[in-house]
Structure formats: C-alpha cells, structure tokens
Design an enzyme around this catalytic site. Structure first.
Site, mmCIF file in Angstrom:
data_model
loop_
_atom_site.group_PDB
_atom_site.id
_atom_site.type_symbol
_atom_site.label_atom_id
_atom_site.label_comp_id
_atom_site.label_asym_id
_atom_site.label_seq_id
_atom_site.Cartn_x
_atom_site.Cartn_y
_atom_site.Cartn_z
ATOM 1 N N GLY A 153 0.835 -1.190 0.000
ATOM 2 C CA GLY A 153 0.000 0.000 0.000
ATOM 3 C C GLY A 153 0.869 1.240 0.000
ATOM 4 O O GLY A 153 1.974 1.254 -0.556
ATOM 5 N N ILE A 203 2.597 2.651 2.396
ATOM 6 C CA ILE A 203 3.883 2.472 3.065
ATOM 7 C C ILE A 203 4.828 1.676 2.180
ATOM 8 O O ILE A 203 6.001 2.055 2.008
ATOM 9 C CB ILE A 203 3.690 1.776 4.415
ATOM 10 N N ARG A 209 1.437 -4.208 12.571
ATOM 11 C CA ARG A 209 0.822 -4.534 13.846
ATOM 12 C C ARG A 209 1.509 -5.758 14.431
ATOM 13 O O ARG A 209 1.872 -6.690 13.698
ATOM 14 C CB ARG A 209 -0.676 -4.816 13.674
ATOM 15 N N GLU A 217 0.798 -4.710 23.259
ATOM 16 C CA GLU A 217 1.546 -3.457 23.155
ATOM 17 C C GLU A 217 1.098 -2.503 24.265
ATOM 18 O O GLU A 217 -0.067 -2.107 24.283
ATOM 19 C CB GLU A 217 1.288 -2.832 21.786
ATOM 20 N N HIS A 274 6.436 1.943 19.052
ATOM 21 C CA HIS A 274 5.414 2.363 18.078
ATOM 22 C C HIS A 274 5.554 3.848 17.739
ATOM 23 O O HIS A 274 4.611 4.634 17.858
ATOM 24 C CB HIS A 274 4.012 2.059 18.600
#
Length: 329
Positions: free
Chosen positions: A161, A163, A242, A271, A290
């Site tokens: 996508g 990124i 993720r 997380e 993150h």
C-alpha cells in the site's frame, strides 16, 4: 454495511453545514474554522471518553487514543446523529466493532507513509552498517571491521500500500532487488518491483523483510514458526504494521536458534509487552515503542485529508479512504 455516499440534508444552496466533534487537536481545528461549509466545531473535552459525544453532531473526527477502554456493547443512543466518522489512523483494530457498524468510517490511509518508510530505511541501513556496534571504546578496540552492504540484497515487502510504495521509492538508489506481496491483484507492473504469490516465497528469498500489511483476521500470525523456518539465516525482519501479524514466541525461538539474524520491531503483541518480556532485552532485537509514524508533517497531512473529505461530505459526494468491511481495512 457502510456506504461511501452521504445522503445528507442540504441548505437551499445545496451545501450541508456540518456539526463536527473534533478529537484531533488544535491543528485540525484551525484548518476547519475557515472551511466554506461553515461547520460548527465542538472541541471534545479533555478526559472525556471519545464515545461520549454531543448527540447533535453529525461528524466525528477521532484517533485511537482512549478507545481501548470502550465498552463491549455500543452506548445507549449510539451513533446518535453521526453520519460520518474520520479516523486519524490507517488501522481500525484499536476501535470497537460497533464503531464500524453504522456511519461511514474513513481512515487516515497514507498519512504516515513517508516517516514510516524513513524508519524502515534507517533500520535496514542500521543492520547492514552496524555503526553503533563497531565504535571503538579504547585504542585496543581500534580495528577494521567489515561492514555490510545493501548492494545486491533482496528486500521483501509484505503489503504494497502507501507504506510499501514509499519504501520502494527510498530503496531504488541502493541497487537492491525488491520483491513484494499484496492481497489485491497487480493491475499493472511496478518498475523495479517483482511480485510474489505468497508469504512463504517472500520470506525464503528476502535478506530484509518489511511487514507493512493491515491487521485483519487473515494476517493474524501470518509470520509463524512454519514461515520462519523457510527464512535465510541472514534474514532481518522489520515490523511497522501490527504486532499480532507475527507470532512473537515463534520469532523469539527463531532468533535464539539462529533461523533468522535479527528483528526490528516498532510494534508488539501485546503493546506494550509486559515487564520481564525477553523482547525488551534480546540482543538480536531493536525495539521501539510504536514511533515509526512520527517525525513527519503528520498534522498537516491529516488536516488535508480531513478537508478533502469535508468537501465531499458537504456536497453529499463519495468520501475517500472508506473502511471496507469485507477487506477489514
């Protein structure tokens, strides 16, 4: 099921003046004030739960923060008068399912692609060049240690996508081979990128593997023990998507047993990890909290995305980057 078209009430000039609950901060508010649709902006009080909104609002601008404590069942009266919800994040896994089952939800797709791509490039170069590892601490440490090189290496990208495309643009000058896996079909060839058909193939040929997939039921634990068993011992795994896409225990075993060389993780599952988790101190893991999405002009990009969709909303036109229930992103 959500639909990207808004069937809104309009004034005689054909324009809807929205009532907007803004949870995205002062920068977004400043961009809304002078919008031609003459919106009424309600600033969400600090400390109030993000789902506790003014019932007269028809637009909610929100971000993941605070939604982790949302009730399992939708609050009484939800979604009130909401017709459109804009999120600042690309992923929607932070939100309760009832948020996605009602008004149109649009996501912040592509907002942080550039800073995340820079993070990926820094991780790849950091692994190859090892600048911090070879620093001499004394005269006795002063010796020539060969560094690595990107030239001729294969970089795999799982998820092509915004990124993935941004990573490719930054890798092109480095004389690398780029292979990519995407869920949707390849409608046209991308110069310098060779498509692969499955994650097993991508892992087996990659020297650096970038995880940039959306988190869905189909990608959960996609990187597992069986997949990691196919990797080169030299593989450097980078996750900017993720944490749940990787079986974290399988990753730790693969690192301990020398199946792969290293991992750079900006996301984890859970997380943050609990205290005492070996992921914090593992010698082959570079762990960051993150933060890969930070460092760019995210506020301006987010404001621009909101304004584009506000233009469409006020005209009753289709919105951009609508969450697709079937794709789960």
């Amino acid at each position: 099921m959500n639909t990207p078209r808004i069937d809104s009430r309009r004034d005689p000039a054909g324009v809807r003046s929205p009532i907007i609950v803004n949870q995205l901060g002062a920068n977004v508010r400043a961009s809304l004030v002078d919008h031609w649709s003459r919106p009424l902006i309600i600033d969400h009080p600090e400390g109030r739960a993000p789902w506790e909104i003014a019932p007269e609002a028809d637009v909610l601008l929100t971000r993941p923060f605070g939604w982790s404590n949302a009730p399992a069942e939708k609050p009484a009266g939800w979604p009130f008068g909401l017709r459109w919800i804009q999120t600042a994040s690309t992923g929607i896994d932070f939100f309760p399912t009832w948020l996605l089952d009602g008004p149109v939800v649009t996501v912040g797709r592509g907002i942080s692609a550039d800073p995340i791509a820079e993070y990926v490039l820094a991780a790849i170069l950091g692994f190859e060049k090892r600048i911090y590892d070879v620093r001499p601490r004394s005269r006795q440490d002063w010796k020539i240690t060969p560094l690595g090189s990107l030239s001729g290496k294969t970089v795999g990208i799982a998820g092509f996508g915004a990124i993935g495309r941004a990573v490719v643009e930054r890798l092109k000058p480095f004389d690398v081979k780029i292979k990519a896996l995407r869920r949707s079909s390849w409608q046209y060839p991308v110069p310098g990128v060779q498509p692969v058909d499955d994650i097993e193939t991508l892992v087996s040929v990659s020297d650096h593997l970038v995880i940039a997939l959306p988190s869905t039921s189909k990608t959960t634990r996609l990187i597992n023990a069986d997949v990691l068993a196919r990797a080169k011992p030299s593989l450097h795994l980078i996750n900017v998507a993720r944490g749940r896409i990787i079986d974290q225990q399988a990753l730790l075993r693969a690192l301990d047993e020398g199946q792969i060389a290293a991992a750079t993780l900006d996301v984890t599952d859970p997380e943050p990890p609990p205290d005492g988790d070996p992921i914090y101190t593992h010698s082959k893991i570079v762990l960051t909290p993150h933060v890969s999405w930070t460092g760019g002009d995210d506020a301006a990009r987010l404001a621009n995305k909101v304004l584009v969709n506000l233009d469409a909303y006020a005209h009753g036109a289709p919105l951009a980057d609508v969450f697709d229930e079937k794709l789960e992103y």
